[in-house]
Design an enzyme around this catalytic site. Structure first.
Site, PDB file in Angstrom:
ATOM      1  N   HIS A 149       1.580  -9.710-108.320  1.00  0.00           N
ATOM      2  CA  HIS A 149       2.167 -10.068-107.018  1.00  0.00           C
ATOM      3  C   HIS A 149       1.108 -10.712-106.141  1.00  0.00           C
ATOM      4  O   HIS A 149      -0.064 -10.343-106.210  1.00  0.00           O
ATOM      5  CB  HIS A 149       2.755  -8.832-106.317  1.00  0.00           C
ATOM      6  CG  HIS A 149       3.722  -9.214-105.249  1.00  0.00           C
ATOM      7  ND1 HIS A 149       3.325  -9.478-103.962  1.00  0.00           N
ATOM      8  CD2 HIS A 149       5.051  -9.428-105.306  1.00  0.00           C
ATOM      9  CE1 HIS A 149       4.388  -9.822-103.259  1.00  0.00           C
ATOM     10  NE2 HIS A 149       5.453  -9.806-104.042  1.00  0.00           N
ATOM     11  N   HIS A 206       9.224 -16.688-109.257  1.00  0.00           N
ATOM     12  CA  HIS A 206       9.847 -15.997-108.109  1.00  0.00           C
ATOM     13  C   HIS A 206      11.031 -15.200-108.669  1.00  0.00           C
ATOM     14  O   HIS A 206      10.878 -14.399-109.574  1.00  0.00           O
ATOM     15  CB  HIS A 206      10.226 -17.082-107.092  1.00  0.00           C
ATOM     16  CG  HIS A 206      10.558 -16.615-105.709  1.00  0.00           C
ATOM     17  ND1 HIS A 206      10.535 -15.302-105.314  1.00  0.00           N
ATOM     18  CD2 HIS A 206      10.951 -17.324-104.595  1.00  0.00           C
ATOM     19  CE1 HIS A 206      10.882 -15.213-104.030  1.00  0.00           C
ATOM     20  NE2 HIS A 206      11.138 -16.434-103.575  1.00  0.00           N
ATOM     21  N   ASP A 225      10.960  -7.354-109.858  1.00  0.00           N
ATOM     22  CA  ASP A 225      11.810  -7.981-110.875  1.00  0.00           C
ATOM     23  C   ASP A 225      11.744  -7.292-112.230  1.00  0.00           C
ATOM     24  O   ASP A 225      12.549  -7.580-113.113  1.00  0.00           O
ATOM     25  CB  ASP A 225      11.436  -9.463-111.033  1.00  0.00           C
ATOM     26  CG  ASP A 225      11.934 -10.282-109.860  1.00  0.00           C
ATOM     27  OD1 ASP A 225      12.963  -9.901-109.283  1.00  0.00           O
ATOM     28  OD2 ASP A 225      11.295 -11.290-109.519  1.00  0.00           O
TER      29      ASP A 225
END
Ligand code: CMC
Length: 350
Positions: A247, A208, A294
């Protein structure tokens, strides 16, 4: 039949965020999140998510003044944060700060969820600043506060603007793991602080939010573009998971990653960005895996002179709004979240 990782399971309703679908876009209460990032302050987006509409000029002025009044930190909270070890994990520092505040300012009918949401938005960057021996002026915007708390060089307007945009892109993302953790906690009628502590603990993992720090290490493991192709192919042969890619919901693009790419493209050129782009190209060619939010935040924050161990804390400073808005939404129409498990153990033993 159970669904591993709850993949493709619709686990509730929300009016806060819509994502994926054919266009693979991201909307906060109906507004395109990337366009909000172009135009609005993080505070205005927080207002939208927490209160339900884009603020007027008068409303945002009043809200900004209200936030300045929330910057004082209880003496004992400040003293404890100051005394935490320098080499502590930044997420432990933030989780501890939230927990301590919950002791000194427990939630009650007057001091309710929305006030705590605003207070945490203002205080979380300040908690980190205190731990790092820095101080944030009372009237700093949230993006400025985050830059002051995290950057190890002078903070200029270009950095503050880039930070503001990245915080908006991090602000909300439907039933992601940390938000879901916050909703599960609050569905038991627990308090706001406990829900946020659950979320911070969940965000920390590298699958995450913790991916942004790991993504930087991946990019920095290459000295030059020429070495990227072979290196990435080898990692894929070794079945390594490359952080910042893939994802659960987006399959063709993460719109936040595209937006961050364009932010980086507008800043002075760096070799790190070139290497990152090459990694992205090879991941797409070899695995059809997209970069996620990210990946390019790692490049951006490195360029802003922020230490990698603080990257996931910045995710917290943005997502605190999404978490809080989801807790309030859960409370407004609550039912205990308690799924079933498919039993795979032995038959009853006498
Ligand atoms: N690197 C290499 N292979 C990957 C990656 C990756 N980053 N992501 C997925 N795959 C492969 C995976 O090995 C699997 O292949 P196979 O079918 O051959 O076993 C396939 O793609 C499906 O992957 P999965 O792990 O089953 O997919 P998931 O939906 O359970 O996981 C994910 C989604 C984001 C956890 C995963 O893509 C991942 O671990 N990515 C790296 C961590 C990361 O960047 N996390 C940030 C997510 S976005 C921001 C946030 O929410 O924090």
């Amino acid at each position: 039949m159970s669904q591993k990782g709850l993949a493709n399971v619709t686990a509730g309703e929300t009016a806060l965020c819509k994502l994926g679908g054919k266009s693979e876009e991201l909307y906060y209460r109906g507004y395109n999140a990337c366009k909000l990032a172009d135009k609005y302050s993080f505070e205005a987006v927080a207002f939208l998510l927490l209160k339900g509409h884009v603020p007027s000029d008068d409303e945002i002025s009043a809200y900004t003044e209200e936030l300045v009044l929330l910057t004082d930190i209880p003496f004992d909270v400040e003293k404890t944060l100051r005394g935490l070890p320098e080499d502590a994990n930044a997420m432990d520092v933030l989780r501890t700060g939230v927990s301590l505040l919950g002791i000194f300012e427990p939630e009650n009918d007057d001091y309710h969820g929305l006030v705590i949401a605003n207070r945490l938005m203002v205080l979380l960057p300040r908690f980190l600043a205190i731990w790092r021996g820095k101080s944030v002026p009372k009237n700093a915007s949230i993006a400025e506060a985050v830059c002051i708390a995290c950057c190890d060089s002078d903070v200029d307007d270009v950095f503050v603007d880039a930070m503001n945009q990245s915080l908006i892109l991090y602000a909300e993302h439907e039933f992601n793991a940390s938000t879901f953790a916050a909703r599960v906690t609050s569905a038991t009628l627990s308090d706001m602080y406990s829900a946020i502590c659950s979320a911070i603990g969940t965000l920390r993992g590298p699958l995450h939010g913790g991916a942004n720090e790991q993504a930087l290490y991946l990019i920095k493991s290459f000295d030059n573009i020429a070495s990227v192709e072979e290196g990435i192919k080898q990692k894929l042969i070794n079945k390594e998971k490359l952080m910042g890619f893939g994802h659960r919901v987006y399959k063709t693009k993460d719109p936040r990653s595209h937006k961050l790419y364009s932010i980086l493209d507008s800043l002075p050129h760096t070799d790190l960005f070139d290497i990152a782009k090459e990694i992205e190209r090879i991941m797409m060619d070899e695995k059809q895996l997209i970069s996620n939010v990210d990946f390019y935040t790692a490049v951006l924050y490195e360029q802003m002179n922020i230490k990698p161990n603080l990257f996931v804390a910045i995710f917290v400073f943005g997502r605190i709004i999404g978490w809080s808005a989801h807790v309030l939404e859960q409370r407004a129409n609550n039912r205990l979240i308690r799924p079933l498990a498919e039993y795979i153990g032995p038959d009853p033993i006498d």
